[in-house]
Write an enzyme that holds these catalytic residues in place. Structure first.
Site, PDB file in Angstrom:
ATOM      1  N   TYR A 183      26.653  59.077  -4.310  1.00  0.00           N
ATOM      2  CA  TYR A 183      27.579  60.075  -3.957  1.00  0.00           C
ATOM      3  C   TYR A 183      27.985  59.419  -2.544  1.00  0.00           C
ATOM      4  O   TYR A 183      27.131  59.687  -1.584  1.00  0.00           O
ATOM      5  CB  TYR A 183      26.842  61.247  -3.881  1.00  0.00           C
ATOM      6  N   THR A 184      29.291  59.378  -2.204  1.00  0.00           N
ATOM      7  CA  THR A 184      29.833  58.548  -1.167  1.00  0.00           C
ATOM      8  C   THR A 184      30.586  59.524  -0.073  1.00  0.00           C
ATOM      9  O   THR A 184      31.041  59.119   0.756  1.00  0.00           O
ATOM     10  CB  THR A 184      30.464  57.326  -1.299  1.00  0.00           C
TER      11      THR A 184
ATOM     12  N   THR B 165      22.935  52.039   3.144  1.00  0.00           N
ATOM     13  CA  THR B 165      23.927  52.151   3.948  1.00  0.00           C
ATOM     14  C   THR B 165      23.419  52.110   5.554  1.00  0.00           C
ATOM     15  O   THR B 165      22.147  52.465   5.839  1.00  0.00           O
ATOM     16  CB  THR B 165      24.624  53.497   3.854  1.00  0.00           C
ATOM     17  N   ASP B 166      24.361  51.525   6.267  1.00  0.00           N
ATOM     18  CA  ASP B 166      23.830  51.755   7.727  1.00  0.00           C
ATOM     19  C   ASP B 166      23.772  53.329   8.370  1.00  0.00           C
ATOM     20  O   ASP B 166      23.206  53.516   9.407  1.00  0.00           O
ATOM     21  CB  ASP B 166      25.127  51.581   8.504  1.00  0.00           C
TER      22      ASP B 166
ATOM     23  N   TYR C 281      24.322  62.810   3.942  1.00  0.00           N
ATOM     24  CA  TYR C 281      24.661  61.374   3.330  1.00  0.00           C
ATOM     25  C   TYR C 281      23.574  60.557   3.692  1.00  0.00           C
ATOM     26  O   TYR C 281      23.065  59.846   2.473  1.00  0.00           O
ATOM     27  CB  TYR C 281      26.081  60.898   3.319  1.00  0.00           C
TER      28      TYR C 281
ATOM     29  N   LYS D  53      20.623  58.948   1.110  1.00  0.00           N
ATOM     30  CA  LYS D  53      20.639  57.288   0.886  1.00  0.00           C
ATOM     31  C   LYS D  53      19.097  56.999   1.366  1.00  0.00           C
ATOM     32  O   LYS D  53      18.607  56.149   0.566  1.00  0.00           O
ATOM     33  CB  LYS D  53      21.726  56.621   1.380  1.00  0.00           C
TER      34      LYS D  53
ATOM     35  N   TRP E  12      30.500  50.000   5.941  1.00  0.00           N
ATOM     36  CA  TRP E  12      32.123  50.126   6.063  1.00  0.00           C
ATOM     37  C   TRP E  12      32.402  49.095   4.791  1.00  0.00           C
ATOM     38  O   TRP E  12      33.408  48.384   5.207  1.00  0.00           O
ATOM     39  CB  TRP E  12      32.497  49.388   7.451  1.00  0.00           C
TER      40      TRP E  12
END
Length: 303
Positions: free
Chosen positions: A60-61, A100-101, A124, A128, A149
Site C-alpha cells: 500500500y503505497t 522504505t526511507d 505509511y 512499513k 524515491w
C-alpha cells in the site's frame, strides 16, 4: 527454481519479472489472486504453489490517503508480510521484502544506516516499519531491502508525473528541501536478481536488513530539473521550474527532510555495485530521454 512475486502490475514487480526471467519460473500474482490484506488467501496460494523463493513487491503505497486508511495500510504493509514470512519459514525458503526511507523522521544530518532508530512520521511509514518487524519476528531466511524515491516507466511515480506536468503547465513548483536518492525500479530489480544468484550459489551475504538505493543525492526539485533537461532535448519542455520549501506545499502526511540511506552494508556484505542516481535515470530513459509527447502511447514490456 519457482519464484513467487506478489503484485503483477506494479512498477517494481514488472522490473523484477524482467530481471528474474532467466532464473527460473516466475509467478507474479496480482491482488485479485493474492491480496496481502487477506491472510487466508496468502496461505492458500503459497501452499498451493510451493515456491522456492517469495518476493514481496506489493504494498500500500498511497502515502497521503494512508493517513485516513490506517487499517488498510497496516493490513497490506504489516500483517500481509508477516504471513508471507510465516509461510516462507514453514517451507524453509527465503523471503525478499522491500521497505522504505519513510521509516525515519529525517532529522539526522547524515545518511541513515541500518542501526539507526526508526521514527516514522506518517501512517505509511509506520505500517512499513511494522512489516519489517513482523518479518524479523518470524526469524526465517529473509532480506528486507529499504529503498527510496522509486520510479520507472510503469505505473504512477514522480518521473511520469513530472513528464506530464512539465509538458502541460507554464510554471511548476517543486519541493527543494527534502533530500534523497531517486532510485530506478530497474536498479532494485537488477540488484535483487544478483542477490538471488549469489544466494543460490552460496556466495551471498547474511540474511537481514539492508539499504538499497542509487548513490548520490538530490532534492525533488533537483530530480525534476534532470527530468526537464531530458524533455528539453526533445523539444517537449514547456514549464518553468521553481524551487519551494516543503512548508509551502502542505500534504496530509509529513515527509522526512533527509531520506538519504547509507548502502555501505549492502555493498560490503553482498559485493553489489550501485549506480549514481543520474546514471540510472539515463539508463531508464534509454540515454536519449525515452519520452513521448503527451497524448502518445508509451509501450511497456510485460510478462
Amino acid at each position: 527454481m519457482k519464484i513467487l512475486i506478489t503484485g503483477s502490475k506494479g512498477q517494481l514487480s514488472q522490473e523484477l519479472q524482467l530481471a528474474l526471467a532467466g532464473e527460473g519460473k516466475v509467478l507474479a500474482l496480482g491482488h485479485k489472486v493474492l491480496d496481502l490484506a487477506e491472510p487466508m488467501q496468502i496461505r492458500q496460494q503459497v501452499r498451493l504453489l510451493r515456491p522456492d523463493l517469495i518476493i514481496n513487491a506489493a504494498a500500500y503505497t498511497a502515502v497521503d490517503p494512508a493517513q485516513d486508511n490506517r487499517d488498510q495500510a497496516f493490513a497490506v504493509n504489516a500483517t500481509g508480510p508477516g504471513v508471507l514470512a510465516e509461510e516462507a519459514a514453514a517451507l524453509g525458503i527465503p523471503l525478499i521484502h522491500y521497505s522504505t526511507d519513510y521509516v525515519f523522521d529525517g532529522r539526522k544530518r547524515e545518511p541513515y544506516n541500518e542501526e539507526d532508530h526508526p521514527a516514522p512520521l506518517s501512517v505509511y511509514g509506520a505500517s512499513k516499519l511494522a512489516g519489517e518487524q513482523a518479518i524479523q519476528a518470524v526469524g526465517g531466511q529473509h532480506l528486507i531491502l529499504r529503498t527510496s524515491w522509486v520510479y520507472s516507466l510503469h505505473g504512477r511515480n514522480f518521473l511520469l508525473t513530472m513528464q506530464r506536468l512539465l509538458q502541460e503547465r507554464d510554471a511548476l513548483s517543486v519541493v527543494d528541501d527534502e533530500v534523497g536518492a531517486p532510485t530506478w525500479a530497474g536498479t532494485i530489480a537488477a540488484v535483487t536478481a544478483e542477490m538471488v544468484r549469489k544466494w543460490r550459489t552460496g556466495t551471498g551475504g547474511p540474511s537481514g536488513l539492508y539499504h538499497l538505493t542509487a548513490s548520490g543525492e538530490t532534492s525533488w526539485y533537483g530530480f525534476a530539473c534532470s527530468i526537464a533537461q531530458h524533455l528539453e532535448r526533445q523539444g517537449l519542455l514547456r514549464a518553468r521550474l521553481e524551487p519551494i520549501q516543503s512548508t509551502d506545499y502542505p500534504t496530509a502526511a509529513q515527509r522526512p527532510l533527509n531520506s538519504r540511506l547509507s548502502c555501505a552494508r549492502l555493498q560490503r556484505d553482498w559485493g553489489v555495485e550501485l549506480p549514481d542516481w543520474e546514471t540510472a535515470l539515463h539508463q531508464c530513459l534509454g540515454n536519449t530521454g525515452n519520452f513521448q509527447a503527451i497524448g502518445g502511447h508509451q509501450a511497456t514490456q510485460t510478462i
